[in-house]
Design a protein around this motif. Structure first.
Motif, short mmCIF file in Angstrom:
data_model
loop_
_atom_site.label_atom_id
_atom_site.label_comp_id
_atom_site.label_asym_id
_atom_site.label_seq_id
_atom_site.Cartn_x
_atom_site.Cartn_y
_atom_site.Cartn_z
N THR A 55 0.83 -1.21 0.00
CA THR A 55 0.00 0.00 0.00
C THR A 55 0.87 1.25 0.00
OG1 THR A 55 -1.73 -1.18 1.18
CG2 THR A 55 -1.83 1.21 1.24
N ALA A 56 1.92 1.26 0.82
CA ALA A 56 2.82 2.42 0.87
C ALA A 56 3.51 2.63 -0.48
CB ALA A 56 3.85 2.23 1.97
N GLN A 57 3.93 1.55 -1.13
CA GLN A 57 4.61 1.68 -2.43
C GLN A 57 3.64 2.17 -3.50
OE1 GLN A 57 7.75 1.65 -2.82
NE2 GLN A 57 8.33 0.79 -0.85
N GLN A 58 2.38 1.72 -3.44
CA GLN A 58 1.39 2.20 -4.40
C GLN A 58 1.11 3.69 -4.21
OE1 GLN A 58 -1.96 -0.43 -3.79
NE2 GLN A 58 -1.58 -1.42 -5.75
N LEU A 59 0.98 4.11 -2.96
CA LEU A 59 0.73 5.52 -2.67
C LEU A 59 1.92 6.38 -3.10
CD1 LEU A 59 -1.13 7.66 -1.50
CD2 LEU A 59 -0.17 7.17 0.74
N LEU A 60 3.12 5.90 -2.86
CA LEU A 60 4.33 6.61 -3.28
C LEU A 60 4.37 6.74 -4.80
CD1 LEU A 60 7.06 7.86 -2.43
CD2 LEU A 60 8.05 5.58 -2.70
N ALA A 61 4.06 5.67 -5.52
CA ALA A 61 4.06 5.72 -6.98
C ALA A 61 3.00 6.70 -7.49
CB ALA A 61 3.82 4.33 -7.55
N PHE A 62 1.83 6.72 -6.85
CA PHE A 62 0.77 7.65 -7.24
C PHE A 62 1.22 9.09 -7.04
CE2 PHE A 62 -2.78 10.31 -5.80
CZ PHE A 62 -3.52 10.36 -6.97
N LEU A 63 1.83 9.39 -5.89
CA LEU A 63 2.27 10.76 -5.62
C LEU A 63 3.39 11.18 -6.55
CD1 LEU A 63 2.09 10.84 -1.73
CD2 LEU A 63 0.55 11.94 -3.36
N ILE A 64 4.26 10.26 -6.92
CA ILE A 64 5.34 10.58 -7.87
C ILE A 64 4.75 10.89 -9.24
CG2 ILE A 64 7.30 9.59 -9.13
CD1 ILE A 64 8.12 8.25 -6.49
N ARG A 65 3.76 10.10 -9.67
CA ARG A 65 3.10 10.41 -10.95
C ARG A 65 2.40 11.75 -10.90
NH1 ARG A 65 1.43 5.02 -10.68
NH2 ARG A 65 -0.64 5.69 -10.07
#
Length: 117
Positions: free
Chosen positions: A51-61
């Motif tokens: 979940t943390a990695q998905q949220l991080l990827a979303f914020l980077i995009r």
């Protein structure tokens, strides 16, 4: 000679006693319970990290877009988002310079470093 061989067979142990069987079943039950609880904790840690990695990827995009979450003047407030479950807590940190990172609050969680204060 036949009677003599029958006596030897009767004196030998032919299998396990009831107590030995119960001890083996008890040990197997304890190990199974321990394994199931650790498997559940492992699954929670895996879900938290994912979940943390998905949220991080979303914020980077989101950050890569022209305006993103910095606004027109490209300034932002530093902040963090805390994700937690039974396995621990992870913090997603956004610095004022725009750097995004994930760190663990209490202990190293699956290769994610501890947060530095």
């Amino acid at each position: 000679m036949n009677e003599n061989s029958d006596l030897n067979i009767d004196n030998c142990q032919r299998g396990m006693t009831l107590i030995e069987l119960l001890v083996v079943i008890l040990i197997a039950g304890i190990l199974t319970g321990w394994g199931v609880s650790h498997w559940h904790l492992y699954q929670q840690a895996l879900r938290l990290e994912h979940t943390a990695q998905q949220l991080l990827a979303f914020l980077i995009r989101l950050q890569d877009k022209e305006i993103g979450f910095y606004g027109v003047r490209n300034n932002a407030q530093a902040g963090h988002i805390v994700l937690s479950n039974g396995a621990g807590s992870l913090r997603l940190v956004l610095s004022a310079k725009g750097r995004l990172r994930v760190c663990s609050e209490r202990k190293n969680a699956r290769g994610i470093a501890l947060c530095q204060l």
